[in-house]
Design an enzyme around this catalytic site. Structure first.
Site, mmCIF file in Angstrom:
data_model
loop_
_atom_site.group_PDB
_atom_site.id
_atom_site.type_symbol
_atom_site.label_atom_id
_atom_site.label_comp_id
_atom_site.label_asym_id
_atom_site.label_seq_id
_atom_site.Cartn_x
_atom_site.Cartn_y
_atom_site.Cartn_z
ATOM 1 C CG HIS A 539 49.437 58.248 29.662
ATOM 2 N ND1 HIS A 539 48.107 57.743 29.431
ATOM 3 C CD2 HIS A 539 49.311 58.779 31.149
ATOM 4 C CE1 HIS A 539 47.597 58.080 30.568
ATOM 5 N NE2 HIS A 539 48.268 58.675 31.463
ATOM 6 N N PRO A 584 49.688 54.155 32.089
ATOM 7 C CG PRO A 584 51.256 55.266 30.996
ATOM 8 C CD PRO A 584 50.087 55.282 31.421
ATOM 9 C CD GLN A 585 50.390 53.792 38.838
ATOM 10 O OE1 GLN A 585 51.364 53.693 39.455
ATOM 11 N NE2 GLN A 585 49.199 54.256 39.090
HETATM 12 C C1 LIG Z 1 50.791 64.385 35.598
HETATM 13 C C2 LIG Z 1 50.972 62.995 35.172
HETATM 14 C C3 LIG Z 1 49.899 62.079 35.384
HETATM 15 C C4 LIG Z 1 49.934 60.810 35.171
HETATM 16 N N1 LIG Z 1 48.797 59.891 35.385
HETATM 17 C C5 LIG Z 1 49.003 58.377 35.398
HETATM 18 C C6 LIG Z 1 47.881 57.897 36.178
HETATM 19 O O1 LIG Z 1 46.870 58.196 36.558
HETATM 20 N N2 LIG Z 1 47.891 56.224 35.813
HETATM 21 C C7 LIG Z 1 49.131 55.950 35.275
HETATM 22 O O2 LIG Z 1 49.023 54.714 35.414
HETATM 23 N N3 LIG Z 1 49.942 56.569 34.754
HETATM 24 C C8 LIG Z 1 49.951 57.982 34.780
HETATM 25 N N4 LIG Z 1 50.987 58.752 34.340
HETATM 26 C C9 LIG Z 1 52.268 58.155 33.617
HETATM 27 C C10 LIG Z 1 53.168 57.428 34.432
HETATM 28 O O3 LIG Z 1 53.392 58.291 35.898
HETATM 29 C C11 LIG Z 1 54.367 57.313 33.877
HETATM 30 O O4 LIG Z 1 54.140 56.438 32.604
HETATM 31 C C12 LIG Z 1 55.388 56.072 34.661
HETATM 32 O O5 LIG Z 1 55.463 56.718 35.956
HETATM 33 C C13 LIG Z 1 56.643 56.008 33.831
HETATM 34 O O6 LIG Z 1 57.564 55.423 34.799
HETATM 35 P P1 LIG Z 1 59.031 55.490 34.317
HETATM 36 O O7 LIG Z 1 59.866 54.548 35.351
HETATM 37 O O8 LIG Z 1 59.054 55.191 32.859
HETATM 38 O O9 LIG Z 1 59.486 56.970 34.370
HETATM 39 P P2 LIG Z 1 59.516 57.800 35.654
HETATM 40 O O10 LIG Z 1 58.720 57.537 36.821
HETATM 41 O O11 LIG Z 1 59.521 59.108 35.324
HETATM 42 O O12 LIG Z 1 61.099 57.748 36.154
HETATM 43 C C14 LIG Z 1 62.286 58.464 35.842
HETATM 44 C C15 LIG Z 1 63.399 58.678 36.789
HETATM 45 O O13 LIG Z 1 64.640 58.984 36.059
HETATM 46 C C16 LIG Z 1 65.294 60.164 36.757
HETATM 47 N N5 LIG Z 1 66.091 60.625 35.866
HETATM 48 C C17 LIG Z 1 66.002 61.425 35.066
HETATM 49 N N6 LIG Z 1 67.225 61.806 34.422
HETATM 50 C C18 LIG Z 1 68.205 61.435 34.912
HETATM 51 C C19 LIG Z 1 69.532 61.257 35.164
HETATM 52 N N7 LIG Z 1 70.156 61.879 33.764
HETATM 53 N N8 LIG Z 1 70.254 60.418 35.876
HETATM 54 C C20 LIG Z 1 69.723 59.819 36.955
HETATM 55 N N9 LIG Z 1 68.138 59.674 37.174
HETATM 56 C C21 LIG Z 1 67.563 60.529 36.097
HETATM 57 C C22 LIG Z 1 63.890 61.074 37.177
HETATM 58 O O14 LIG Z 1 64.144 61.928 37.984
HETATM 59 C C23 LIG Z 1 62.976 60.063 37.553
HETATM 60 O O15 LIG Z 1 62.945 59.925 38.890
HETATM 61 C C24 LIG Z 1 51.036 60.125 34.796
HETATM 62 C C25 LIG Z 1 52.144 60.984 34.493
HETATM 63 C C26 LIG Z 1 52.336 62.220 34.732
HETATM 64 C C27 LIG Z 1 53.288 62.986 34.533
#
Ligand SMILES: Cc1cc2nc3c(=O)[nH]c(=O)nc-3n(C[C@H](O)[C@H](O)[C@H](O)COP(=O)(O)OP(=O)(O)OC[C@H]3O[C@@H](n4cnc5c(N)ncnc54)[C@H](O)[C@@H]3O)c2cc1C
Ligand SMILES: *[C@@H]1O[C@H](CO)[C@@H](O)[C@H](O)[C@H]1NC(C)=O
Ligand SMILES: *[C@@H]1O[C@H](CO)[C@@H](O)[C@H](O)[C@H]1NC(C)=O
Ligand SMILES: *[C@@H]1O[C@H](CO)[C@@H](O)[C@H](O)[C@H]1NC(C)=O
Ligand SMILES: *[C@@H]1O[C@H](CO)[C@@H](O)[C@H](O)[C@H]1NC(C)=O
Ligand SMILES: *[C@@H]1O[C@H](CO)[C@@H](O)[C@H](O)[C@H]1NC(C)=O
Ligand SMILES: *[C@@H]1O[C@H](CO)[C@@H](O)[C@H](O)[C@H]1NC(C)=O
Ligand SMILES: *[C@@H]1O[C@H](CO)[C@@H](O)[C@H](O)[C@H]1NC(C)=O
Length: 603
Positions: A539, A584-585
């Site tokens: 998270h 957080p999603q």
């Molecule tokens: C195991 C697990 C369980 C969870 N359970 C829940 C849940 O049940 N409910 C909930 O609401 N939240 C949950 N979360 C949290 C939630 O998934 C995250 O808060 C949310 O998905 C984050 O979104 P984001 O867009 O910030 O990052 P992300 O979705 O992680 O996206 C980041 C992206 O950037 C890409 N990237 C990284 N580096 C580079 C680069 N150099 N160049 C180009 N691209 C790059 C990555 O490959 C990825 O695709 C969980 C997370 C995990 C890991």
């Protein structure tokens, strides 16, 4: 159908990489989104609704339907490859990020799962769809000095992202009716399908009774601005197939064939490039290509890699940039600071109902469940994302020192201090949920305890000027003394749930299995917690924190624009001003919707 598309994509990529040299790309767009994850695909899909603008997404991974086959799509698969043991990973779809040794956690180094694929972490998470409480968004609005971040003003963006389908009973068990608030999901026209799983974990109905006995009463839902109470969680699951819904299946699939929308998979950004006026002009890729952004670069690389990319591009604490000879574009000391997360731990017990323990140890059972129940009728335990029943509370008074109580009381009154989740299995130290299930013929159940108002803050740093090195992640779990007190008090509350009269009939053994009846004093409990505490999935947030323009530690402003440069935003969990309690999603999607709207309005 989707899998076919994915296979074709993979085959065509394989064909490309077999030929000499990198894939040739068009290299000029209006918006270049770095990261095809949760926020990235949502904002890119929205921006590309305007056929006049050209949008590109850069994503290092590929389709998780290939790189994490079946496991990625079946809800119960979320418990695989996500443990805190660095070996419990699938590197084809995970970044393999491991923390520095955590002093608050017996110096253990913990794997934090992060999605590397289209969909990002929305393709890896436990699918809970839940919004924060009114107080947390008011705090966000006040911190940023912009009342458009209050609950009331964000609600249209929460609603815009979702297409809700009511729970179905049957197939849900009669004693597992999921209450919900239809008004939380008006219109149902958003891309992200949200529903309730067709199979409720049997242990959840028992945990609900135990929670009631300690005073945590059933509440209607967790998507209407108040969280205190217990209930079944809504999930990002497709109601027709019971498969995982990610930003890829929801936002991306319907948008990807637009002529103004291009996605580069298996492509990694190494830095953002600026002109002499500190305007972002585009993105450098690791294969040497430069993708030009005529209007803006949008970083959506997540809580660890967005701050890393900012630092590699010259935006961050000057001392850090100097250390690695990175030319300073903007000295922003807040980049990589204030890492906020929800650490958790979980006592466990032998129970008389079927749990994940059976799935983890009975391959023939999994295969029959998959073929006949999951594929055949979209029912059975594989449709359940393991965490289906939640409860939130403010820690009752008198359980912690006056100093800590004062800190707890300063948190807005609707913001819960603790989240409890019914665990359909033994969690232990969360190193590997499948391997760690005891193989003694018993079924196990537990209760996960998360600190949803933790005071400890961590950091994200760099160890070189190259994107080839992973960022240095130090969440500093349980380093604030207040968190230790809250954790011990909450641990005792959790124990009372399984020790309740209501749960006596479901226990196969009245003695606690883990950490065990020998753990009694506060010192013993603290040690047991430090030995087992880990990240609740991941998270992590706030490492490119949104704040007021005159706050030297803020990284982005109220429109997610990076302070000190132009043409660059950060839109993902890293740009949260605060981490809302719970999962957080929902907030990640709402933020992406809101900023897409601001961009379309010309802000
Ligand atoms: C195991 C697990 C369980 C969870 N359970 C829940 C849940 O049940 N409910 C909930 O609401 N939240 C949950 N979360 C949290 C939630 O998934 C995250 O808060 C949310 O998905 C984050 O979104 P984001 O867009 O910030 O990052 P992300 O979705 O992680 O996206 C980041 C992206 O950037 C890409 N990237 C990284 N580096 C580079 C680069 N150099 N160049 C180009 N691209 C790059 C990555 O490959 C990825 O695709 C969980 C997370 C995990 C890991
Ligand atoms: C953890 O590491 C630190 C620094 O190396 C050390 O001082 C401390 O004693 C260690 N703690 C444990 C429990 O081993
Ligand atoms: C529902 O959608 C319509 C357009 O389809 C819109 O005008 C209306 O404002 C929406 N209602 C709510 C409550 O969001
Ligand atoms: C909402 O989801 C349902 C169920 O999957 C689907 O039938 C419907 O077409 C979706 N509506 C929109 C507007 O996408
Ligand atoms: C609810 O029903 C399920 C399925 O029939 C059962 O396994 C579980 O024990 C029941 N829960 C309670 C509290 O009776
Ligand atoms: C930074 O540059 C200096 C002088 O050119 C050099 O001595 C030093 O090794 C460099 N440091 C790094 C981390 O590259
Ligand atoms: C951390 O966040 C708080 C607000 O939540 C802020 O006051 C503080 O300045 C931040 N610190 C850093 C180093 O960014
Ligand atoms: C976690 O527990 C398992 C046993 O279930 C043990 O083998 C492992 O060493 C522990 N790992 C950590 C990091 O504590």
């Amino acid at each position: 159908m989707r899998l076919t598309t994915a296979l074709i994509a993979a085959a065509s990529l394989a064909a490309h990489s077999a030929s000499a040299g990198p894939v040739k790309r068009d290299t000029e767009y209006d918006y270049v989104v770095v990261g095809g994850g949760t926020a990235g695909l949502a904002i890119a899909a929205r921006l590309s609704e305007d056929p006049k603008v050209q949008v590109a997404v850069i994503e290092p991974g590929t389709y998780y339907q290939i790189s994490n086959m079946i496991v990625g799509e079946v809800p119960a698969g979320c418990s695989l490859f996500a443990g805190s043991d660095p070996a419990d990973t699938n590197s084809a779809v995970d970044w393999d990020i491991v923390t520095t040794p955590q002093e608050g956690a017996m110096n253990r180094s913990l794997h934090i799962a992060r999605g590397k694929c289209l969909g990002g972490s929305s393709a890896r998470h436990y699918m809970v769809y839940q919004r924060g409480d009114k107080g947390c968004y008011q705090q966000w609005a006040d911190d940023v000095g912009d009342q458009s971040y209050t609950w009331d003003n964000l609600l249209p963006y929460f609603q815009k992202s979702v297409n809700f389908t009511a729970p179905r009973a049957p197939p849900r068990a009669a004693n597992a009716t999921a209450d919900y608030n239809p008004a939380a999901f008006t219109n149902g026209s958003g891309p992200l399908r949200v529903t309730y799983t067709n199979y409720a974990s049997p242990i959840s109905s028992w945990v609900q009774k135990g929670l009631t006995e300690i005073g945590i009463l059933p509440t209607q839902d967790f998507n209407s601005g108040s969280l205190l109470g217990s209930g079944y969680a809504a999930s990002t699951i497709d109601p027709k197939t019971m498969k995982r819904e990610s930003s890829q299946t929801s936002y991306y699939e319907p948008a990807k064939n637009r002529l103004n929308f291009r996605t580069f998979i298996l492509s990694k950004a190494s830095k953002v490039v600026f002109d002499a006026n500190k305007k972002a002009t585009g993105v450098q890729l690791t294969d040497g290509q430069f993708i030009k952004a005529n209007k803006e670069v949008i970083l959506s690389a997540g809580v660890f890699q967005s701050p890393q990319l900012l630092m590699l591009s010259g935006i961050g604490p000057k001392a850090t940039l100097d250390k690695y000879n990175i030319t300073v574009i903007a000295d922003r000391p807040g980049v990589g600071q204030n890492l906020t997360d929800h650490a958790f731990f979980a006592p466990s017990y032998r129970v008389k109902v079927e749990t994940f323990t059976r799935l983890a140890s009975d391959l023939i059972y999994i295969a029959t469940q998959y073929l006949f129940s999951f594929i055949g009728s979209q029912t059975g335990p594989l449709t359940n994302p393991v965490a289906d029943f939640l409860a939130f509370e403010r820690l009752p008074g008198g359980l912690v020192s006056p100093d800590t109580q004062k800190l707890l009381d300063e948190i807005p009154t609707t913001w819960p201090h603790i989240e409890y989740t019914a665990a359909s299995g033994h969690i232990g130290n969360f190193s590997n949920l499948r391997k760690d299930q005891p193989k003694d013929g018993y079924q196990y159940g537990g209760i996960m305890v998360a600190l949803t108002a933790a005071f400890s803050r961590g950091t994200v740093g760099i160890k070189s000027a190259s994107i080839d090195d992973l960022p240095v992640v130090d969440p500093k779990y349980l380093t604030h003394p207040g968190d230790v007190e809250v954790a011990v008090a909450a641990f005792k509350r959790a124990r009372k749930v399984y020790a309740s009269e209501a749960m006596a009939d479901v226990l196969a053994d009245p003695n606690e299995y883990y950490p065990g009846v020998g753990v009694q004093t506060d010192e013993q409990i603290t040690e047991a917690i430090r030995k087992s505490i880990g990240p609740l999935g991941g998270h992590g947030s706030c490492t490119c924190r949104m704040g007021r323009v005159d706050d030297p530690n803020a990284v982005v402003d109220n429109k997610a624009r990076v302070i000190g440069v132009t043409g660059l935003r950060v839109v993902d969990a890293s740009s949260f001003a605060i981490l809302p309690p719970g999962h957080p999603q929902a907030t990640v999607y709402a933020l992406a919707e809101k900023i897409a709207d601001e961009i379309k309005k010309g802000n």
